[in-house]
Every structure is written in structure tokens, then in C-alpha cells.
Design an enzyme around this catalytic site. Structure first.
Site, PDB file in Angstrom:
ATOM      1  N   LYS A  55      64.997  42.360  36.386  1.00 15.28           N
ATOM      2  CA  LYS A  55      64.664  43.769  36.635  1.00 15.28           C
ATOM      3  C   LYS A  55      64.041  44.480  35.426  1.00 15.28           C
ATOM      4  O   LYS A  55      63.164  45.319  35.608  1.00 15.28           O
ATOM      5  CB  LYS A  55      65.892  44.526  37.113  1.00 15.28           C
ATOM      6  CG  LYS A  55      66.574  43.912  38.343  1.00 15.28           C
ATOM      7  CD  LYS A  55      65.650  43.742  39.536  1.00 15.28           C
ATOM      8  CE  LYS A  55      66.318  42.907  40.617  1.00 15.28           C
ATOM      9  NZ  LYS A  55      65.368  42.310  41.568  1.00 15.28           N
ATOM     10  N   GLU A  73      69.527  53.341  33.598  1.00 14.62           N
ATOM     11  CA  GLU A  73      68.532  54.234  34.193  1.00 14.62           C
ATOM     12  C   GLU A  73      69.101  55.634  34.278  1.00 14.62           C
ATOM     13  O   GLU A  73      70.302  55.812  34.437  1.00 14.62           O
ATOM     14  CB  GLU A  73      68.204  53.783  35.623  1.00 14.62           C
ATOM     15  CG  GLU A  73      67.159  52.707  35.733  1.00 14.62           C
ATOM     16  CD  GLU A  73      66.893  52.327  37.178  1.00 14.62           C
ATOM     17  OE1 GLU A  73      66.227  51.323  37.369  1.00 14.62           O
ATOM     18  OE2 GLU A  73      67.358  53.033  38.102  1.00 14.62           O
ATOM     19  N   HIS A 124      76.217  50.676  47.967  1.00 16.48           N
ATOM     20  CA  HIS A 124      74.845  50.225  47.692  1.00 16.48           C
ATOM     21  C   HIS A 124      74.351  49.165  48.670  1.00 16.48           C
ATOM     22  O   HIS A 124      73.398  48.443  48.390  1.00 16.48           O
ATOM     23  CB  HIS A 124      74.702  49.714  46.246  1.00 16.48           C
ATOM     24  CG  HIS A 124      75.201  50.691  45.233  1.00 16.48           C
ATOM     25  ND1 HIS A 124      74.597  51.898  45.005  1.00 16.48           N
ATOM     26  CD2 HIS A 124      76.277  50.661  44.397  1.00 16.48           C
ATOM     27  CE1 HIS A 124      75.259  52.566  44.085  1.00 16.48           C
ATOM     28  NE2 HIS A 124      76.290  51.835  43.710  1.00 16.48           N
ATOM     29  N   ARG A 173      60.696  38.678  49.326  1.00 13.67           N
ATOM     30  CA  ARG A 173      61.117  37.907  50.502  1.00 13.67           C
ATOM     31  C   ARG A 173      61.005  38.793  51.740  1.00 13.67           C
ATOM     32  O   ARG A 173      60.724  39.984  51.632  1.00 13.67           O
ATOM     33  CB  ARG A 173      62.575  37.486  50.330  1.00 13.67           C
ATOM     34  CG  ARG A 173      63.471  38.688  50.040  1.00 13.67           C
ATOM     35  CD  ARG A 173      64.923  38.353  50.062  1.00 13.67           C
ATOM     36  NE  ARG A 173      65.743  39.347  49.402  1.00 13.67           N
ATOM     37  CZ  ARG A 173      66.156  40.487  49.939  1.00 13.67           C
ATOM     38  NH1 ARG A 173      65.795  40.808  51.163  1.00 13.67           N
ATOM     39  NH2 ARG A 173      66.899  41.328  49.263  1.00 13.67           N
TER      40      ARG A 173
END
Lengths: 503, 169
Positions: free
Chosen positions: A118, A202, A237, A294
């Protein structure tokens, strides 16, 4: 590239069945792989050929690359479709397929590498001018350094696993005092889930929407997007309900986000189906979150409003065909998908594996059930609890909501507990029907969604019905008990006799 | 004939009298009012219930002492017993949280953690064992305050559904 004649589906459950369905329609033979726990699974029954690849835990079966490749060799498969999860975003598996001369139906390994980690993905996106959520792009040398960074950008912050996905290793931190313990927990979760303890930071956005763009690219340099999906209804999440179009996107914002998503895919040399995930803030600014390299669980809603079969496209692109469209189609109508999980929302969403004694799936117009189960099937304890995806289409959002609720009312599954009522409560909640629900919606309305929707008239009907049920059962049992000992039962106690006749 | 029905999560069981009234019809008396219902039993443990001109399709799923009842998308968990069974059950689990409470595995899985020791005093709602199933960990809590008198649960072992884990008295 040659025509594909036989595809091994390196997955299980609903997605394996869904891929095989398209293969059949295209005249392509199918090969299943299965673990010892999945001998009776639907994907094994659906396939033309099936190979055992190991014991129940997925790391000893579905995740063992050599076993999957060996099955492909034995079956003479010329391509592998990975579904989602398992090996679908594993670049080393893609390389192993190439080496074995088998076509991997998905993006090239280099694109996976560029998006898989990431922090590297964020760096790549910043380079090409794609907006990312403000935050770190380099790993931290120490927890002190990380804490100082969090203080600099300001709380609340999100901690995220660099190798991550699926909500694991993710923590929201609201205060400086909580930073160190959350940092340690996120690192340890990340290590357990992904074998990599790198965690980045973040800025936490207030009331964000999770909106993602489906992209598609062929091997001839053409990349388009197929509009968005709104996936803000999330618990821990994990997505629970998805819809398209997003109720908060204007045609202008859709076009802008689509353009950025195409740019992101092109930047990493993408081929095939992929999804660029964004967070959209209250001012309708959008930020790149990550790219899933994907097919996704929620792809049916895109299929509903575009009229396309995304799996068929994946196969054709892998065969070297050009995309049949050159630009995004205008969304036609509205689609909603709900994920049916074998879990009990009333008992803190406890998983509910076990034997499905009865299953009646809804019917009617513009409705689709992508399922991996059947009546009499035992849902094993080793895998994800998602058993089916119900999706509907209607001309408008309001009609789609009513259709989905109607379909859920018809859905009967017995023997295990499923989250059907909980999904119904979500679709009935004013925050959902109003259309402006953010990722905090499900946690915020947790209590309301669990039980306050009970209808007293239905509860009374259930109560009286349960008494009739008990009465009829007791009468039947009393009748089946013989009054006098039957032939051959002389000398057996009354208690034993009763047991023999089922109480 | 009198039955007692208790909705899950409620403390009191309500009495309901039932009398057959011919041809899958029944006279039901509950909370001071009497209704005649038409309850046609169907295959697979379902009832087509007609009540006050309303039609309800009712599904049943037996789960231990309780019956799970589905009416128009709404599941209710109800414990139904006649007077004889109620007497037999007194002092055991079911209609009350008095006496010995068995905490059994709610699903097949693996015991990943035992949070108490034999003889421990526990509070109502205190975590006793953690069972993992379908990649999720679930903490099982004590239904009452009391003492751990039996502890068959062993860390790291696989358990079947309804396996005995803890008894609190």
C-alpha cells in the site's frame, strides 16, 4: 494468444460457481480444486473435473501454489481463474503460472507488485498526480517517529497495514495517549494476517464515503472505467451492502473519478478487471485509497447496470481480445447487492456454520442469487461465512430498495443462522433510504439495526404459531407411542420403548 | 391444554391455552382473548396460518429448547413447554437463569482461550472462553454471577456444536 478451452478455478464457494457458470456459457471446460472439508461443496458439483488439493485449512490447500498448478497440469487446463481472496493478488503465483505455460486470468505480476504494497501504491499514485489521503509514504524507523508524524498531521489518524486489505491491521486513533498501544496492536495484527508488520499512517477523514470505480483494460493499451459502486455500508471495515450508482455522485464527479481511476490503472500497466477504491469526504473531494487487482465480491451490481458479464470480459481479455467498448456506458437503472453471511447478528455476529436443513431462495423479476450452498449442505467452519449474494435491479433507487427488501422477506434458510433480518433493517433505515450514509453508518446505528424494528403483530403471530407447532408435535408423538407392547418388544421397559419411538 | 411460551430475552413465560376445533383449526386463548386460527401444517416444519383474515407463512427451526420462528422475514426465538415439561425442567436452564448454567459451544470450532479457572467466582457477563470459528473469535460470557464448578474446555482443542465448555453455579 489462443482461445482458452479449459479453466481451473482456484477458489471455492459462490465465486467459483459464478466463474464456472460463465465458462459453461462460453463453451469452456471447468476444473475445480477442493480441500478435504469441501468434498460436498457446490463448486465441486458444478465443475467438469475436480482435484483434491489438501487438508481443510486454506494455507494447506487453496493457498498452496504447487498443488493448484499440479492440478492444472493433470487436468490439462490452459488457464487459471483465481476468483477473489486466496491467490488472486499473489504476484509470485502469477509468475509461477507463466513459467508453467498457463494463462493467469488477471493482471500482470508487475501491476500487482505496484499496487499490492500500500505504501508503494501511494507513492506511485502521487507520482502520476492521483490524489491520495494525506499521510505517510515511507515506513517508520521507530514508534517514536510514527507518533511524531501522527501529531504533525493531527488526530484522528488511521493506522493501516502496508500489506493489507479486508480491514485487518486497521485502527483509528483519536488521541495521542492511545497511539502507542494502537500502533503495537496494528503491527501485530498486520504481521499475523499478511506476514508483514509494516504499518503506515493516514489522516482520518470525517464521515467519508467509500466509492470505488470498476476499471477494465485490454492487452492493446485500451483502458476504460465502468462507473462506480457505493460501498459505505461496512461493519468492521467489511462491506455488507453495495449499490450503483452511488447516491452521492453527480455525473460530473463520476466522470472525474472515472478519469482518475483510468489514469491510476494505466500508470501501472494494468490488464483485466480491477477496482480503484476512493474515499469521498463531505466536501466531495476524493482520495485514492487502494487498488484491488482482481474481480470483486460486489461485481454483480456493475453487471446489472451495464448489462455486461465481467467474467466473460476477463476471459476474452486474457485471450487477447480487444475491449468491445471504448468508453464508460451510462448507468442504466439502479442495482443493490446484500451479502448473506452465516452469522447471528443477535449474538454479536457469531459465525453460524452447520447443516442447512432448508433453503428457499427468492424469485421474481430482476433478481439474482449468487450462492455457494444448497439444502442439506454443511457450511464448514474453516472459511469465510459469506454463503450467498443477493442482488436486484430496478429503474430507480427507491424501487430497487423495495425489491431487495421483498427478496429478503422470501429468503428462508434453516439449520444455520443468517443475517437476513439485519440486512432488511439496513435497507429500511432512514439513513440508508436517504442515500447519504457514510462508513460510520452501521457502527453508529448498531443498536437500532439489531432489534428495534420488531413488529408486535408478527411477534404475536409467532408466539401463537409456536404453541400450535408444539401442540401438533406433541399430538403426533403421543400417537406414535404404542399403547401396549408391540410384538417383539415384550420385556423392554416403557422408557426404552418411548426412546425407540422418538420420545 | 395449557402451554407456556417465553420470548427470547424476556424473563416471564406467558400461558397460552389451545384446543382443537376440527380440520387444522385451533382455539387459542392468551392474554384474556380467544382467537380461532386455521393452522395447516406443511412439509419441512412450516405452517400456513390464517388468523383474523390475515395469512402468515410461518417457518420453524428447532434449536435446543428453543424454536426459532420466522414470520414475514422476522425471526423470533421462543421457548415453549407444557406444564409437565415445565415441572421437569425446574431447576435447570431454560426458563430462568437460576441454578446451574451450562455454557456449551454455540457452533463447531476451536477453543482458543480459557479465561477462567475451576472454582473462580465470576460476574454476570464476564468472559469465560473464546471459541474461534470461520476465522472469527467469539467470547462466550457468563449468563449469571456464580462459581465455575465444571470446566471441560481445553485450550487448543476442536469442539463440536453443543460441546460442554463451562458450568457456572
Amino acid at each position: 494468444m489462443a482461445k482458452i478451452r479449459k479453466i481451473l478455478v482456484a477458489n471455492r464457494g459462490e465465486i467459483a460457481v459464478r466463474v464456472m457458470r460463465t465458462c459453461k456459457e462460453l463453451g469452456i471446460a471447468t476444473v475445480a480444486v477442493y480441500s478435504e472439508a469441501d468434498r460436498s461443496a457446490l463448486h465441486v458439483r458444478t465443475a467438469d473435473q475436480a482435484f483434491l488439493v489438501g487438508p481443510p485449512p486454506s494455507r494447506e490447500s487453496y493457498l498452496v501454489q504447487e498443488r493448484i498448478l499440479e492440478a492444472a497440469r493433470q487436468a490439462g487446463a490452459d488457464a487459471i481463474h483465481p476468483g477473489y481472496g486466496f491467490l488472486s493478488e499473489n504476484a509470485s503465483f502469477v509468475r509461477a503460472c507463466e513459467k508453467a505455460g498457463i494463462t493467469f486470468i488477471g493482471p500482470p505480476a508487475s501491476a500487482m507488485d505496484a499496487m499490492g504494497e500500500k505504501t508503494r501504491a501511494r507513492q506511485n499514485m502521487i507520482k502520476v498526480g492521483v490524489p491520495v489521503v494525506p499521510g505517510s509514504t515511507e515506513p517508520f524507523a521507530s514508534s517514536e517517529e510514527a507518533r511524531a508524524y501522527a501529531e504533525k498531521i493531527g488526530f484522528p489518524v488511521m493506522l493501516k497495514a502496508a500489506g493489507g486489505g479486508g480491514g485487518k491491521g486497521m485502527r483509528r486513533v483519536d488521541r495521542l495517549e492511545d497511539f502507542d498501544s494502537s500502533w503495537r496492536a496494528a503491527k501485530s495484527e498486520a504481521l499475523n494476517a499478511f506476514g508483514n508488520d509494516a504499518v503506515y499512517i493516514e489522516k482520518y477523514l470525517e464521515k467519508p464515503h467509500h466509492v470505488e470505480i470498476q476499471v477494465f483494460a485490454d492487452a492493446h493499451g485500451n483502458t476504460i472505467h465502468l462507473n462506480e459502486r457505493e460501498c459505505s455500508a461496512q461493519r468492521r471495515h467489511q462491506k455488507v451492502v453495495e449499490e450503483t450508482p452511488s447516491p452521492i455522485l453527480s455525473p460530473e464527479l463520476r466522470a472525474k473519478m472515472g478519469e482518475v481511476a483510468v489514469k491510476a490503472a494505466q500508470a501501472v500497466g494494468y490488464v483485466g478487471a480491477g477496482t480503484v477504491e476512493f474515499l469521498v469526504d463531505v466536501h466531495r473531494n476524493f482520495y485514492f485509497l487502494e487498488m484491488n487487482t482482481r474481480l470483486q465480491v460486489e461485481h454483480p451490481v456493475t453487471e446489472w447496470v451495464t448489462g455486461l458479464d465481467l467474467v466473460a470480459w476477463q476471459i476474452k481479455v486474457a485471450e487477447g481480445e480487444k475491449l468491445p467498448l471504448t468508453r464508460a456506458p451510462t448507468p442504466n437503472g439502479h442495482a443493490i447487492e446484500v451479502r448473506i453471511y452465516a452469522e447471528d447478528p443477535g449474538r454479536n455476529f457469531m459465525p453460524s456454520p452447520g447443516r442447512i436443513t432448508e433453503l428457499r431462495v427468492p424469485g421474481g423479476p430482476y433478481l439474482r442469487d449468487d450462492s455457494g450452498v444448497y439444502p442439506g449442505y454443511t457450511v464448514p467452519n474453516f472459511y469465510d461465512p459469506m454463503i450467498s449474494k443477493l442482488s436486484v435491479w430496478a429503474p430507480t433507487r427507491a424501487e430497487a430498495i423495495e425489491r431487495a427488501k421483498r427478496a429478503l422477506d422470501e429468503y428462508v434458510v434453516k439449520g444455520i443462522t443468517a443475517n437476513v433480518r439485519y440486512l432488511h433493517a439496513i435497507l429500511s433505515h432512514p439513513e440508508f433510504t436517504g442515500g447519504d450514509y457514510d462508513t460510520g453508518f452501521l457502527p453508529r446505528q448498531h443498536e437500532a439495526l439489531l432489534g428495534k424494528t420488531e413488529d408486535p403483530q408478527l411477534t404475536e403471530a409467532a408466539l401463537l404459531a409456536s404453541v400450535v407447532y408444539a401442540y401438533q408435535r406433541d399430538q403426533k408423538r403421543a400417537k406414535s407411542l404404542p399403547q401396549a407392547p408391540a410384538q417383539g418388544e415384550v420385556g423392554i421397559s416403557a422408557w426404552r420403548r418411548a426412546l425407540r419411538h422418538g420420545r | 391444554m395449557r402451554y407456556f411460551a417465553k420470548l427470547h430475552g424476556q424473563k416471564e413465560a406467558v400461558p397460552v391455552d389451545i384446543e382443537p376445533a376440527g380440520d387444522h383449526r385451533y382455539k387459542l386463548t392468551h392474554a384474556g382473548k380467544t382467537v380461532v386460527v386455521d393452522a395447516l401444517a406443511l412439509e419441512g416444519g412450516a405452517l400456513s396460518l390464517l388468523m383474523d383474515g390475515h395469512s402468515y407463512n410461518v417457518e420453524f427451526d428447532e434449536a435446543g429448547d428453543e424454536v426459532r420462528v420466522l414470520v414475514r422475514g422476522q425471526w423470533s426465538r421462543i421457548d415453549v413447554a407444557d406444564e409437565r415439561r415445565l415441572r421437569l425442567r425446574q431447576g435447570t436452564a431454560g426458563f430462568s437463569v437460576e441454578g446451574k448454567q451450562l455454557i456449551a459451544a454455540p457452533m463447531p470450532g476451536k477453543v482458543v482461550k480459557v479465561l477462567v479457572k475451576l472454582g473462580d467466582e465470576v460476574k454476570e457477563g464476564q468472559g469465560l472462553v473464546v471459541v474461534e470459528a470461520m476465522k472469527m473469535e467469539n467470547e462466550l460470557k457468563s449468563p449469571k454471577a456464580g462459581k465455575v464448578v465444571e470446566l471441560p474446555a481445553r485450550e487448543g482443542t476442536a469442539v463440536e456444536i453443543n460441546a460442554r465448555l463451562v458450568v457456572v453455579e
